[in-house]
Design an enzyme around this catalytic site. Structure first.
Site, PDB file in Angstrom:
ATOM      1  N   ASN A 190       0.815  -1.219   0.000  1.00 18.33           N
ATOM      2  CA  ASN A 190       0.000   0.000   0.000  1.00 18.33           C
ATOM      3  C   ASN A 190       0.848   1.268   0.000  1.00 18.33           C
ATOM      4  O   ASN A 190       2.056   1.235   0.206  1.00 18.33           O
ATOM      5  CB  ASN A 190      -0.906   0.005   1.240  1.00 18.33           C
ATOM      6  N   ASP A 235      -5.206   0.729   2.167  1.00 19.23           N
ATOM      7  CA  ASP A 235      -4.270  -0.325   2.580  1.00 19.23           C
ATOM      8  C   ASP A 235      -4.466  -1.589   1.742  1.00 19.23           C
ATOM      9  O   ASP A 235      -4.285  -2.701   2.227  1.00 19.23           O
ATOM     10  CB  ASP A 235      -4.415  -0.624   4.081  1.00 19.23           C
ATOM     11  N   LYS A 262      -5.726  -7.962  -1.168  1.00 18.46           N
ATOM     12  CA  LYS A 262      -6.668  -7.497  -0.142  1.00 18.46           C
ATOM     13  C   LYS A 262      -7.954  -6.933  -0.731  1.00 18.46           C
ATOM     14  O   LYS A 262      -8.993  -6.957  -0.090  1.00 18.46           O
ATOM     15  CB  LYS A 262      -5.999  -6.399   0.694  1.00 18.46           C
TER      16      LYS A 262
END
Ligand code: CA
Length: 606
Positions: A190, A235, A262
């Site tokens: 990130n 993130d 993610k």
């Protein structure tokens, strides 16, 4: 497993060699990581594994060293420092050896660093190349790195003075290698800070954040990239595990690379060219409605770009899939991945100073909005082990237990897969149907993925049974009385007869809770403490002091008395709680203490 030995790594990067059949300890190596580095690890003092190559074991340490050990004696052969210790770098990832080179990334994108991967000669430790994942100060280019040739292109996707805040893009876990194509694949993390308004105020894709980048193994030179989340600010790392396989897609065998980062999508790419072959969601999400297959870009929901008012975003920072390894079986044709449906409130901070790196987000204020978001998140968060057909992009089966927090998966040639789970058992499932065929209570959550090895014709399954890391920090707010027992290495074989000894009492029992001190501070002090807590403490100790590596609503009378000695004086540094005297004044530390007393009183009745 090498020459009958099993090698394991535990927190603080301590490496142990065991006799793989009996479990007898052969040697142990402690790299003596200074405990002050615990403060820099966003998501616990974890270590994701070791590499083995030609009689050497490679371990990377939290303080940024890469060490080669002699596999027989455990003695160091060479050691190099791979980071600048004046900056907030840590390493939690495993090294990998590809083409005679040992590769290592780093972490710290929550704390203002610039990510890169370095390759060293596996025999000597001499540096071969370094590839930076985000551009540095344009005035200092070129910088003699393998990434020089592509940094000008990357810099065009950034605005403002991004380099002052580091930029992020750390490669803290997954690397993969195709020896036939001579390519190394790196999964990039990130942005730093998270909030794009402070990182790259005019927007932009911010290459190579949240991307898979393919590099030449000999030179480290750029070959192709695919960015999963342009301009990411939630993130959404693309550091999750990548699997190489040959899949028959549209009548043709394609050499693919697969990743479920993610952001909630499952990507299948051609690993020679980076061409996107398919992308579908693994869980319900709200940040994007799909992927435009013409451009390869997500169709983003504009409502999730946040300002000062918190907005509900799914997945949250823990991701739909995190570090927990996924597995692929060419026999069943299925990928087994632990997924989570998560929600989180994101809001930008009032201001950001690159001299005091952090997330650039706020965890305080707008109480009504936050309460609504956290109630929704609590009601809808769940997780399961998902068996997915990567060709059709359909889930074929899932485990019925839908609590978050289980471990990584492992496929085995015996048509079965294994997973440690949140119910503190270790279970095996039929690979094709998901039917549970065996399970054993193991007193702990084996959050790591199991491995399997053969020795003298016997198959063994080994798994680390322990529960920690960022996800455990968050989940502790839901299961605060569970899983504080000591971690163990467990090894199974068919017909095994060992009995699991009970967990020592002192490691299982939660100390008796004492009522919190009476709150005497003014609302102003508590509000200031809340701000400071959000900036300095929430990452490890949980948003609103819920959960975390230690739940600060439950401080003993002694800890209350020692509060300043711990936070400023470093009294518990040996436990990983380093001094914050360089960041907080005494007045500020006292405000944080008062905020925690306020939170403890608010929640005491519950
Ligand atoms: Ca991160």
């Amino acid at each position: 497993e090498i020459a009958g030995a099993l090698f394991n790594v535990q927190p603080w990067n301590i490496v142990t060699a065991y006799d793989a059949a009996s479990g007898k300890v052969l040697w142990r190596y402690d790299p003596q990581v200074p405990t002050r580095f615990g403060r820099l690890a966003c998501c616990d003092i974890v270590s994701r594994g070791l590499a083995v190559w030609h009689g050497k074991i490679y371990v990377a340490t939290l303080d940024g060293r890469l060490i080669a050990l002699d596999a027989r004696s455990g003695k160091p052969v060479w050691s190099v420092l791979t980071v600048d210790n004046r900056k907030n770098y840590t390493i939690t990832g495993a090294p990998r050896v590809y083409g005679g080179k040992v590769l290592i990334g780093n972490g710290g994108a929550e704390m203002g660093v610039r990510g890169y991967v370095t390759a060293y000669d596996a025999e000597t430790g001499k540096q071969a190349w370094r590839f930076y994942t985000v551009p540095g100060d344009p005035a200092k280019m070129p910088e003699g790195a393998a990434s020089d040739s592509v940094m000008a292109k990357a810099a065009k996707t950034w605005t403002g003075e991004w380099w002052k805040a580091g930029g992020g893009g750390t490669v803290w876990d997954s690397l993969a290698y195709d020896p036939a194509l001579h390519l190394v694949y790196i999964g990039v993390g990130n942005g730093s800070p998270w909030a794009q308004t402070f990182r790259s105020p005019g927007g932009g894709d911010n290459l190579f954040l949240a991307s898979i980048v393919a590099l030449n193994v000999d030179t480290g030179h750029y070959v192709w990239h695919y960015q999963t989340t342009p301009g990411e600010e939630w993130d959404y790392t693309a550091t999750q595990q990548m699997i190489l396989a040959d899949l028959r897609i549209g009548g043709k065998v394609r050499k693919v690379i697969m990743q479920a980062p993610k952001n909630g999508f499952f990507y299948v790419l051609d690993r020679k060219t980076g061409e996107l072959l398919s992308a579908k969601t693994t869980v319900p999400i709200n940040w994007a409605t799909g992927i435009d297959m013409k451009t390869g870009r997500p169709i983003e929901n504009p409502a999730v770009r946040y300002g000062k008012v918190p907005v509900l975003v799914s997945p949250g920072a823990g991701g739909a899939h995190n570090f927990n390894p996924m597995a692929y079986s060419p026999l069943s044709g299925l990928v087994y991945l632990p997924v989570s449906e998560t929600y989180m409130g994101y809001a930008a901070a009032d201001s950001f100073d690159p001299a005091h790196p952090g997330l650039g987000t706020s965890f305080a204020g707008y109480d009504a909005e936050r309460k609504k978001i956290s109630e929704y998140a609590d009601a809808h968060s769940r997780g399961w082990l998902s068996a997915r057909n990567p060709v059709t992009q359909k889930e074929v089966w899932r485990t019925p237990d839908e609590q978050k927090g289980s471990g990584g998966g492992r496929a085995s040639a015996g048509k079965r897969g294994g997973q440690g789970n949140i119910a503190t058992t270790f279970a095996a499932y039929r690979a094709d149907t998901g039917k549970k065929v065996w399970q054993m209570p193991v007193q702990q959550v084996p959050i790591a993925a199991p491995i399997t090895y053969m020795l003298d014709g016997v198959q063994y399954i080994a798994v680390n049974a322990g529960w920690g890391g960022g996800l455990a920090h968050v989940e502790r707010s839901n299961y605060s009385r569970l899983f504080i027992g000591k971690p163990r290495l467990l090894v199974f074989k068919l017909g095994g007869t060992a009995k699991l000894p009970p967990m020592p009492r002192e490691s299982v029992e939660v100390p008796e809770l004492s009522p919190p001190p009476k709150l005497t501070a003014t609302d102003d002090v508590v509000a200031r403490g809340e701000q400071l807590y959000g900036q300095n403490c929430a990452l490890c100790h949980g948003v609103a002091a819920r959960g975390g590596v230690k739940d600060l609503r439950h401080l003993s009378p002694q800890t209350h008395a020692d509060f300043l000695a711990i936070v400023l004086g470093g009294k518990r540094a040996a436990n990983g709680m380093a001094s914050f005297a360089d960041v907080l004044t005494q007045d500020q530390a006292e405000a944080v203490h008062q905020y925690l007393i306020a939170r403890a009183n608010q929640d005491w009745d519950h």
